[in-house]
Design a protein around this motif. Structure first.
Motif, PDB file in Angstrom:
ATOM      1  N   GLY B  65       0.805  -1.150  -0.201  1.00 40.91           N
ATOM      2  CA  GLY B  65       0.121   0.032  -0.149  1.00 40.91           C
ATOM      3  C   GLY B  65       0.909   1.305   0.113  1.00 40.91           C
ATOM      4  O   GLY B  65       0.345   2.421  -0.603  1.00 40.91           O
ATOM      5  N   SER B 185     -10.593   1.209  -1.102  1.00 43.43           N
ATOM      6  CA  SER B 185      -9.923   0.293  -1.800  1.00 43.43           C
ATOM      7  C   SER B 185      -9.361  -0.677  -0.947  1.00 43.43           C
ATOM      8  O   SER B 185      -9.777  -0.442   0.354  1.00 43.43           O
ATOM      9  N   ASN B 186      -8.785  -1.741  -1.268  1.00 43.10           N
ATOM     10  CA  ASN B 186      -8.263  -2.538  -0.210  1.00 43.10           C
ATOM     11  C   ASN B 186      -6.722  -2.355   0.126  1.00 43.10           C
ATOM     12  O   ASN B 186      -5.903  -3.247   0.172  1.00 43.10           O
ATOM     13  N   VAL B 187      -6.168  -1.084  -0.013  1.00 47.53           N
ATOM     14  CA  VAL B 187      -4.857  -0.610   0.246  1.00 47.53           C
ATOM     15  C   VAL B 187      -4.628  -0.748   1.865  1.00 47.53           C
ATOM     16  O   VAL B 187      -3.640  -1.371   2.288  1.00 47.53           O
ATOM     17  N   GLU B 191      -9.991  -7.199   1.997  1.00 49.96           N
ATOM     18  CA  GLU B 191     -11.335  -7.220   1.364  1.00 49.96           C
ATOM     19  C   GLU B 191     -12.607  -7.641   2.335  1.00 49.96           C
ATOM     20  O   GLU B 191     -13.639  -7.091   2.240  1.00 49.96           O
ATOM     21  N   ALA B 205     -14.833  -1.026  -4.820  1.00 51.70           N
ATOM     22  CA  ALA B 205     -13.291  -0.757  -4.446  1.00 51.70           C
ATOM     23  C   ALA B 205     -12.444  -1.797  -5.032  1.00 51.70           C
ATOM     24  O   ALA B 205     -11.426  -1.307  -5.332  1.00 51.70           O
ATOM     25  N   TYR B 206     -13.050  -2.892  -5.565  1.00 50.60           N
ATOM     26  CA  TYR B 206     -12.203  -3.615  -6.533  1.00 50.60           C
ATOM     27  C   TYR B 206     -11.720  -3.014  -7.771  1.00 50.60           C
ATOM     28  O   TYR B 206     -10.861  -3.431  -8.351  1.00 50.60           O
ATOM     29  N   SER B 208     -10.976   0.039  -8.174  1.00 47.37           N
ATOM     30  CA  SER B 208      -9.936   1.279  -7.755  1.00 47.37           C
ATOM     31  C   SER B 208      -8.684   0.859  -8.560  1.00 47.37           C
ATOM     32  O   SER B 208      -8.051  -0.198  -8.392  1.00 47.37           O
ATOM     33  N   SER B 211      -6.652  -0.536  -5.894  1.00 54.25           N
ATOM     34  CA  SER B 211      -6.797  -2.012  -5.265  1.00 54.25           C
ATOM     35  C   SER B 211      -6.170  -2.692  -6.358  1.00 54.25           C
ATOM     36  O   SER B 211      -5.469  -3.920  -5.990  1.00 54.25           O
ATOM     37  N   ASN B 215      -3.114  -5.136  -5.128  1.00 52.67           N
ATOM     38  CA  ASN B 215      -3.322  -6.668  -5.299  1.00 52.67           C
ATOM     39  C   ASN B 215      -1.983  -7.300  -6.051  1.00 52.67           C
ATOM     40  O   ASN B 215      -1.639  -8.233  -5.847  1.00 52.67           O
ATOM     41  N   ASN B 232      -6.579  -7.635 -12.666  1.00 56.86           N
ATOM     42  CA  ASN B 232      -6.349  -6.674 -12.092  1.00 56.86           C
ATOM     43  C   ASN B 232      -5.181  -5.734 -13.037  1.00 56.86           C
ATOM     44  O   ASN B 232      -5.411  -4.378 -13.297  1.00 56.86           O
TER      45      ASN B 232
END
Lengths: 314, 257
Positions: B65, B185-187, B191, B205-206, B208, B211, B215, B232
């Motif tokens: 991140g 996001s998942n930074v 998830e 969010a996926y 973004s 993200s 990933n 991704n």
């Protein structure tokens, strides 16, 4: 026969509802120093920025050595160099870095860029300021950095927007010589100014622009001659009054203004009339202490053409 | 016009932006430090949000991140300068130079990409130390992801900076973009945590770019193997392409009046 360096054809530029330049037509020939004279907001800078392809004409077109600024802007940019009215740099920029990058982008190799930058900076007295940040420089020095860009570039058409504004008097004279040298080396120079002395000193031809319109164009002497009775014969005489008979004879030459023992006669071609005037004074036994013929200034020309005072407008 | 001339112009413009970048290096370090401090506060204080059951090792989780953060801050700095130049009319100087408009815009965008790339380099080394050494193919994936993310951020920042000349509005837009990209996001959170907080809106969010990049970094640095690399990567390519086209169009439109 000189070829046209810049040809402005029916050029109009509007910003929203405001018309900055209105149907301008001009021809500027190769290897001349051409002045655009007018007060602030008259449309000089807008015209220059359009020649430099910064703005696009709203209508009409401008050609630089035959290339249109609207259709061949990239070719035009290769022919034109501009020193802006307000120096264009970030406050943390250093003159040396700025000019070296400028030299590179206008086509010099790195080694040649370093060489020419040093040469030009030394010529303009900028070398000692090379590593200062832009905010540390005086207004005049910043203007010199702008001019340095053009001298480095050596373009076929150099545009200088008020090149000596904020520059001290001594440096002004040096810069005017530099501008003339640039012309002698083959560059057509276009100067925008509201400094009449500068215009007289460096420009061969002048266009007077006022409120977005071209009001007059010609050489300085052509413009001055365009004012009817624009010359002034100024006489300082002995005594406090002159005989009525002499006054009546002098009135035949033109309008007269008197102030204590000084008399001004507004005439056409003053240099041809001055001997007659001296003769009249001699015949009437009035001793002349001092006499001179003065040409109208560009300010007079501007006032005559536009009905406004250039200094006041600026 | 020769391609060589076009490339030369673009490279010199990018070089100018890169040389200016080093002058702001301490300012950028401050930006990263402040953001990392925020993350640590999140990690330490909001234990419920970053549930240890979801993330047993938060430092290893967040390191990719930080790579995204470094790219965002450095590549976005180009937009800040483009904005200042527009306000102070330095842009007039740039558009008067013997460079095509296309080369100028490309150079500026590349300037932002290079800033992102170079600034991230130190954090990449940190990631190797804290996580693990990637294999050659994963290095290629990591570098590709960085390039695409930097291209997206550089283009977006230029677009946003040219939309308005109002500095306050520019700063507000930048903050808003930061908020949307990082918090949605998942930074910062896994998830599972996102699904818990955002509910049915979590899938947003996926998509973004953050993200997607994070990933790929997590996959690249062997933090996890359960990543859809193709989705991704394709997503990042789409973000980069669209942002680039948009920036090109908007910047060119705003360059010449």
């Amino acid at each position: 026969m000189k070829s046209k360096a810049v040809e402005i054809v029916n050029f109009t530029k509007k910003f929203g509802d405001f018309t900055a330049v209105d149907n301008l037509n001009l021809e500027i020939y190769e290897n001349e120093v051409f002045g655009l004279l007018g007060p602030n907001g008259s449309g000089k800078t807008t015209t220059l920025l359009t020649i430099a392809t910064v703005y696009k004409p709203t209508s009409g077109d401008i050609y630089v050595f035959g290339h249109s600024v609207t259709r061949e802007d990239y070719v035009v940019r290769k022919l034109v160099g501009i020193a802006f009215q307000e120096p264009k740099a970030m406050w943390i920029d250093k003159p040396y870095d700025l000019l070296t990058w400028h030299a590179r982008i206008v086509g010099y190799s790195m080694s040649d860029a370093k060489k020419i930058v040093r040469e030009v900076m030394e010529l303009l007295g900028l070398w000692e300021h090379r590593n200062k940040q832009f905010y540390q420089l005086s207004g005049g020095t910043r203007k010199k950095v702008e001019l340095a860009k053009v001298l480095i570039q050596k373009p076929r058409v150099a545009i200088l927007d008020e090149p000596t504004a904020q520059v001290d008097v001594l440096s002004k004279h040096a810069l005017w010589d530099v501008i003339k040298k640039l012309r002698d080396e083959g560059t057509t120079v276009i100067i925008a100014t509201n400094d009449m002395f500068e215009a007289e000193r460096v420009c061969e031809k002048i266009a007077i622009i006022y409120k977005g319109k071209l009001r007059a164009m010609g050489t300085i002497s052509e413009l001055k001659d365009s004012i009817p009775r624009g010359d002034v014969i100024e006489i300082q005489y002995e005594g406090s009054r002159i005989p009525e008979k002499l006054f009546a004879s002098l009135e035949e030459y033109g309008r007269i203004e008197t102030q204590s023992s000084t008399l001004r006669i507004y005439v056409e071609k003053g240099e041809e009339k001055v001997l007659d005037v001296i003769d009249l004074f001699r015949k009437n036994n009035v001793k002349i202490l001092r006499i001179m013929v003065k040409e109208p200034t560009l300010d007079d020309v501007f006032t005559y053409i536009t009905g406004a005072k250039l200094r006041e407008e600026s | 016009m020769e391609v060589k001339e076009w490339i030369r112009g673009a490279v010199l413009v990018a070089q100018r932006d890169l040389s200016r970048f080093w002058r702001n290096i301490y300012w950028l370090a401050g930006q990263v430090a402040m953001n990392i401090a925020d993350l640590v506060i999140f990690a330490v204080i909001f234990r419920g949000l970053v549930n240890p059951a979801f993330i047993p090792d938060y430092i290893r989780f967040i390191t990719p991140g930080i790579l995204c953060l470094a790219i965002f801050i450095s590549a976005f700095s180009i937009g800040r300068e483009v904005g200042i130049e527009l306000r102070r009319e330095v842009t007039q100087y740039l558009v008067s130079l013997p460079v095509t408009r296309g080369a100028l815009v490309a150079g500026r965008i590349m300037g932002g990409v290079l800033r992102g790339f170079l600034y991230q380099a130190g954090f990449v080394i940190l990631a190797v130390v804290l996580m693990s050494m990637p294999s050659v193919d994963k290095w290629i994936l990591i570098l590709t992801s960085s390039f695409l993310l930097a291209l997206t951020m550089s283009s977006l920042s230029i677009t946003l900076s040219t939309l308005t000349r109002d500095f306050n509005l520019q700063a507000a837009i930048r903050s808003l973009v930061y908020f949307i990209f990082f918090f949605v996001s998942n930074v910062f959170y896994p998830e599972k945590a996102l699904a818990m907080r955002l509910g049915s809106a979590a899938p947003i969010a996926y998509y973004s770019p953050m993200s997607m990049a994070v990933n790929l970094y997590r996959f690249g640095f062997n933090y996890t193997t359960s990543v859809d690399v193709l989705f991704n990567l394709a997503g990042l390519i789409a973000w980069a392409t669209l942002s680039l086209l948009f920036a090109y169009k908007v910047y060119i439109r705003n360059l010449t009046r």
